[in-house]
Design an enzyme around this catalytic site. Structure first.
Site, PDB file in Angstrom:
ATOM      1  N   ASP A 127     -21.233  40.571-119.854  1.00 27.60           N
ATOM      2  CA  ASP A 127     -21.889  41.865-119.689  1.00 27.60           C
ATOM      3  C   ASP A 127     -21.095  42.907-120.458  1.00 27.60           C
ATOM      4  O   ASP A 127     -19.868  42.812-120.571  1.00 27.60           O
ATOM      5  CB  ASP A 127     -21.957  42.242-118.207  1.00 27.60           C
ATOM      6  CG  ASP A 127     -22.936  41.384-117.420  1.00 27.60           C
ATOM      7  OD1 ASP A 127     -23.938  40.950-118.004  1.00 27.60           O
ATOM      8  OD2 ASP A 127     -22.698  41.164-116.222  1.00 27.60           O
ATOM      9  N   ASP A 141     -30.434  41.314-119.792  1.00 24.19           N
ATOM     10  CA  ASP A 141     -30.906  41.864-118.523  1.00 24.19           C
ATOM     11  C   ASP A 141     -31.952  42.962-118.755  1.00 24.19           C
ATOM     12  O   ASP A 141     -32.919  43.077-117.998  1.00 24.19           O
ATOM     13  CB  ASP A 141     -29.731  42.432-117.717  1.00 24.19           C
ATOM     14  CG  ASP A 141     -28.694  41.384-117.372  1.00 24.19           C
ATOM     15  OD1 ASP A 141     -29.053  40.196-117.276  1.00 24.19           O
ATOM     16  OD2 ASP A 141     -27.513  41.751-117.201  1.00 24.19           O
TER      17      ASP A 141
END
Length: 168
Positions: A127, A141
């Protein structure tokens, strides 16, 4: 059928190829950004872009770290099964799906596949997008979220082509 008009089979094939190509390109974009973030932000630095920061983090679970205590093989297996199911659904739905629905399916597939590929390497998802008020996330995402929103919105559109004032 007039000459030059594509057959229904050709249109469906073209739509399926476009869906698969779009999903592959979006997944490649996310995987490229993850590779960049893993290198450029590895020393703990962050890049402030006003509303969002680029900051490296790793997630061993799925959304919001759910399942982070499960073995990575379980997460990979369940995620893989979901992706296969979604792929079959997308393949079959493409025959009648609208463009927004096909784009939504491609985006969800792209995000899910990119996160699966990333997780397969070391059991975690990379991330790199951080807002300060929301958990750190990645472009995959974003694809999943926006694709899901496109699917919901496109499914809300009426598919009934019968005029409202027509007698039954």
């Amino acid at each position: 059928m007039t000459t030059g008009e594509p057959t229904r089979t050709a249109r469906v094939t073209r739509a399926r190829v476009a869906l698969a190509t779009t999903a592959a390109l979006l997944a490649a974009l996310d995987l490229g950004l993850k590779a960049w973030a893993s290198t450029a932000l590895a020393d703990g630095t962050s890049v402030d872009l006003a509303v969002i920061q680029l900051r490296l983090a790793f997630n061993s679970g799925v959304a919001f770290s759910l399942g982070d205590t499960l073995p990575s093989g379980v997460v990979l297996g369940v995620t893989g099964l979901i992706i296969v199911g979604l792929g079959v659904f997308a393949w079959r739905t493409t025959r009648t799906a609208t463009l927004p629905m096909r784009l939504g399916l491609a985006a969800v597939l792209a995000g899910a596949i990119a996160n699966l590929i990333d997780r397969a390497a070391d059991g975690v998802v990379t991330d790199y997008l951080h807002t300060g008020w929301f958990p750190t996330f990645n472009l995959a995402d974003v694809f999943i979220t926006l694709g899901g929103a496109a699917l919901v919105l496109s499914s809300l559109r009426s598919t009934d082509s019968t005029p409202k004032d027509a007698a039954p």
